[in-house]
Design a protein around this motif. Structure first.
Motif, PDB file in Angstrom:
ATOM      1  N   ILE A   1       0.848  -1.202   0.000  1.00  0.00           N
ATOM      2  CA  ILE A   1       0.000   0.000   0.000  1.00  0.00           C
ATOM      3  C   ILE A   1       0.881   1.248   0.000  1.00  0.00           C
ATOM      4  O   ILE A   1       0.622   2.212  -0.733  1.00  0.00           O
ATOM      5  N   MET A   2       1.983   1.225   0.789  1.00  0.00           N
ATOM      6  CA  MET A   2       2.923   2.352   0.760  1.00  0.00           C
ATOM      7  C   MET A   2       3.511   2.521  -0.632  1.00  0.00           C
ATOM      8  O   MET A   2       3.682   3.643  -1.118  1.00  0.00           O
ATOM      9  N   ASP A   3       3.837   1.398  -1.264  1.00  0.00           N
ATOM     10  CA  ASP A   3       4.364   1.403  -2.633  1.00  0.00           C
ATOM     11  C   ASP A   3       3.391   2.123  -3.563  1.00  0.00           C
ATOM     12  O   ASP A   3       3.775   3.001  -4.337  1.00  0.00           O
ATOM     13  N   PHE A   4       2.110   1.775  -3.428  1.00  0.00           N
ATOM     14  CA  PHE A   4       1.077   2.365  -4.290  1.00  0.00           C
ATOM     15  C   PHE A   4       0.998   3.883  -4.092  1.00  0.00           C
ATOM     16  O   PHE A   4       0.983   4.659  -5.059  1.00  0.00           O
ATOM     17  N   ILE A   5       1.012   4.314  -2.817  1.00  0.00           N
ATOM     18  CA  ILE A   5       0.887   5.749  -2.525  1.00  0.00           C
ATOM     19  C   ILE A   5       2.112   6.506  -3.050  1.00  0.00           C
ATOM     20  O   ILE A   5       1.991   7.571  -3.669  1.00  0.00           O
ATOM     21  N   LEU A   6       3.315   5.921  -2.818  1.00  0.00           N
ATOM     22  CA  LEU A   6       4.543   6.545  -3.325  1.00  0.00           C
ATOM     23  C   LEU A   6       4.497   6.688  -4.843  1.00  0.00           C
ATOM     24  O   LEU A   6       4.943   7.687  -5.406  1.00  0.00           O
ATOM     25  N   ARG A   7       3.932   5.663  -5.499  1.00  0.00           N
ATOM     26  CA  ARG A   7       3.843   5.689  -6.949  1.00  0.00           C
ATOM     27  C   ARG A   7       2.948   6.839  -7.417  1.00  0.00           C
ATOM     28  O   ARG A   7       3.262   7.536  -8.390  1.00  0.00           O
ATOM     29  N   LEU A   8       1.827   7.044  -6.693  1.00  0.00           N
ATOM     30  CA  LEU A   8       0.929   8.156  -7.040  1.00  0.00           C
ATOM     31  C   LEU A   8       1.671   9.494  -6.901  1.00  0.00           C
ATOM     32  O   LEU A   8       1.573  10.367  -7.773  1.00  0.00           O
ATOM     33  N   GLY A   9       2.450   9.622  -5.806  1.00  0.00           N
ATOM     34  CA  GLY A   9       3.225  10.845  -5.627  1.00  0.00           C
ATOM     35  C   GLY A   9       4.236  11.050  -6.737  1.00  0.00           C
ATOM     36  O   GLY A   9       4.409  12.161  -7.254  1.00  0.00           O
ATOM     37  N   ALA A  10       4.906   9.955  -7.138  1.00  0.00           N
ATOM     38  CA  ALA A  10       5.912  10.052  -8.191  1.00  0.00           C
ATOM     39  C   ALA A  10       5.265  10.434  -9.524  1.00  0.00           C
ATOM     40  O   ALA A  10       5.850  11.178 -10.313  1.00  0.00           O
ATOM     41  N   ILE A  11       4.036   9.926  -9.771  1.00  0.00           N
ATOM     42  CA  ILE A  11       3.331  10.294 -11.008  1.00  0.00           C
ATOM     43  C   ILE A  11       3.097  11.799 -11.045  1.00  0.00           C
ATOM     44  O   ILE A  11       3.364  12.466 -12.060  1.00  0.00           O
ATOM     45  N   VAL A  12       2.625  12.353  -9.915  1.00  0.00           N
ATOM     46  CA  VAL A  12       2.364  13.792  -9.860  1.00  0.00           C
ATOM     47  C   VAL A  12       3.653  14.566 -10.137  1.00  0.00           C
ATOM     48  O   VAL A  12       3.668  15.505 -10.945  1.00  0.00           O
ATOM     49  N   ALA A  13       4.764  14.151  -9.479  1.00  0.00           N
ATOM     50  CA  ALA A  13       6.024  14.869  -9.657  1.00  0.00           C
ATOM     51  C   ALA A  13       6.509  14.787 -11.098  1.00  0.00           C
ATOM     52  O   ALA A  13       6.936  15.791 -11.681  1.00  0.00           O
ATOM     53  N   ALA A  14       6.442  13.581 -11.698  1.00  0.00           N
ATOM     54  CA  ALA A  14       6.941  13.404 -13.066  1.00  0.00           C
ATOM     55  C   ALA A  14       6.090  14.194 -14.056  1.00  0.00           C
ATOM     56  O   ALA A  14       6.621  14.856 -14.967  1.00  0.00           O
ATOM     57  N   LEU A  15       4.763  14.146 -13.870  1.00  0.00           N
ATOM     58  CA  LEU A  15       3.887  14.904 -14.770  1.00  0.00           C
ATOM     59  C   LEU A  15       4.123  16.401 -14.617  1.00  0.00           C
ATOM     60  O   LEU A  15       4.161  17.135 -15.621  1.00  0.00           O
ATOM     61  N   ALA A  16       4.315  16.852 -13.373  1.00  0.00           N
ATOM     62  CA  ALA A  16       4.576  18.274 -13.148  1.00  0.00           C
ATOM     63  C   ALA A  16       5.863  18.689 -13.844  1.00  0.00           C
ATOM     64  O   ALA A  16       5.914  19.725 -14.522  1.00  0.00           O
ATOM     65  N   ALA A  17       6.915  17.850 -13.699  1.00  0.00           N
ATOM     66  CA  ALA A  17       8.196  18.176 -14.328  1.00  0.00           C
ATOM     67  C   ALA A  17       8.040  18.288 -15.843  1.00  0.00           C
ATOM     68  O   ALA A  17       8.483  19.259 -16.464  1.00  0.00           O
ATOM     69  N   ALA A  18       7.378  17.288 -16.446  1.00  0.00           N
ATOM     70  CA  ALA A  18       7.245  17.281 -17.911  1.00  0.00           C
ATOM     71  C   ALA A  18       6.412  18.462 -18.381  1.00  0.00           C
ATOM     72  O   ALA A  18       6.767  19.134 -19.361  1.00  0.00           O
ATOM     73  N   SER A  19       5.311  18.762 -17.670  1.00  0.00           N
ATOM     74  CA  SER A  19       4.403  19.789 -18.183  1.00  0.00           C
ATOM     75  C   SER A  19       4.959  21.193 -17.939  1.00  0.00           C
ATOM     76  O   SER A  19       4.828  22.070 -18.803  1.00  0.00           O
ATOM     77  N   VAL A  20       5.604  21.395 -16.783  1.00  0.00           N
ATOM     78  CA  VAL A  20       6.183  22.726 -16.532  1.00  0.00           C
ATOM     79  C   VAL A  20       7.277  23.016 -17.551  1.00  0.00           C
ATOM     80  O   VAL A  20       7.332  24.103 -18.131  1.00  0.00           O
TER      81      VAL A  20
END
Lengths: 202, 202
Positions: free
Chosen positions: A43-62
């Protein structure tokens, strides 16, 4: 005497049968506990993955939306900066988009290891793919960071001038994208750590 | 009829005793086989580590000794290029030296897991430290690659001129160092893969 012999010989299998009955029971309890622990890790893995998705998408879009046009221009020329101007930034946008796409596609595998805590296959696959994605993510972030540093400070030895005096907003956006990519690098390191811990015990 | 009953109840513990005698034996054989397999993985780990040390040391030393002085000079100025001129290359030398140092220090742990194939602790520690070293190595290589690309091709949008026409030998040495660092990155990915495979089975 004979019946006594029989009774003792009968007692032995009885006690061994009790021990046999207990052993799988205790094993089942330990199994259950480990399953709970492993589910928590998943479950921690899943939550961390969601956080990483947000960070990666933010990096690419900014980075992808970073362009700035200066408010003054000459007759023949308009001063403009965009991520298109530097190949390293183009690589950054593509790499971070790939990383974000991989993270989204890895969510089902993460869910599988929540539902089946004892399956080692999905975790091993995730660990290997995470390692490759970490390498891609780190290389994009570090390469962009090297160019951003140059854009901020310039280099007098090679006569490369800083461009951030002119294009301040552009530089700020690009720096933000680099920071976001490093947040996702940290998330990947923790994801690999979690997978390794969960794989260790059968 | 009663003695027949006894004889059957006595037969049961006998056969179970035989089965019990066999089960640990077979488990021991499986254990032995796994130990051999794990030892093989550990030996491959050790050899890969030696290769990575060579690559990391080559990268650090080639970059560290890369300077070129042009054969012509003016009254006040001598044209010289060295890794000192660019902060990214300084970071590269330091980072690759740290990676090489870590790899040398990790050899004893690798030997421990050859001697004791079933110990999961050293492998887990190696996997985590390898992941961190991989990140450092990748960031150094990617940042240097971004600058080397700029030195080779320049960038017309930002008025950063290529310097490799003047300093050809310098650029060649630097490019070689970057290639060596990426070889060590690949070695790290395989090291992590091997550790994960060895950790999986108890």
């Amino acid at each position: 005497m004979r019946s006594g012999e029989y009774s003792t010989t009968i007692e032995v299998p009885e006690s061994s049968a009790v021990a046999k009955g207990k052993a799988p029971l205790m094993a089942a309890v330990v199994h259950q506990e480990q399953a709970g622990w492993k589910r928590g890790v998943s479950i921690m893995d899943f939550i961390l993955r969601l956080g990483a998705i947000v960070a990666a998408l933010a990096a690419a879009s900014v980075m992808g939306t970073s362009d700035e046009t200066l408010p003054f221009f000459t007759q023949f020329f308009q001063f403009q900066a965009s991520y298109d101007d530097l190949p390293t930034f183009q690589f950054f946008v593509i790499a971070m988009a790939i990383v974000a796409g991989y993270l989204v596609l890895s969510l089902p595998l993460s869910i599988v290891s929540i539902v089946r805590p004892h399956a080692a296959g999905p975790r091993l696959l995730l660990l290997i793919l995470d390692t490759v994605a970490l390498t891609l993510n780190t290389s994009a972030g570090a390469a962009a960071a090297a160019i951003v540093y140059l854009a901020h400070n310039g280099n007098s030895n090679t006569n490369w001038l800083a461009i951030c005096q002119q294009f301040g907003d552009f530089c700020q956006k690009v720096s933000g994208a680099v920071v976001a990519s490093f947040i996702s690098v940290v998330a990947f390191i923790f994801l690999i750590l979690l997978s390794a811990l969960a794989i260790r015990k059968p």
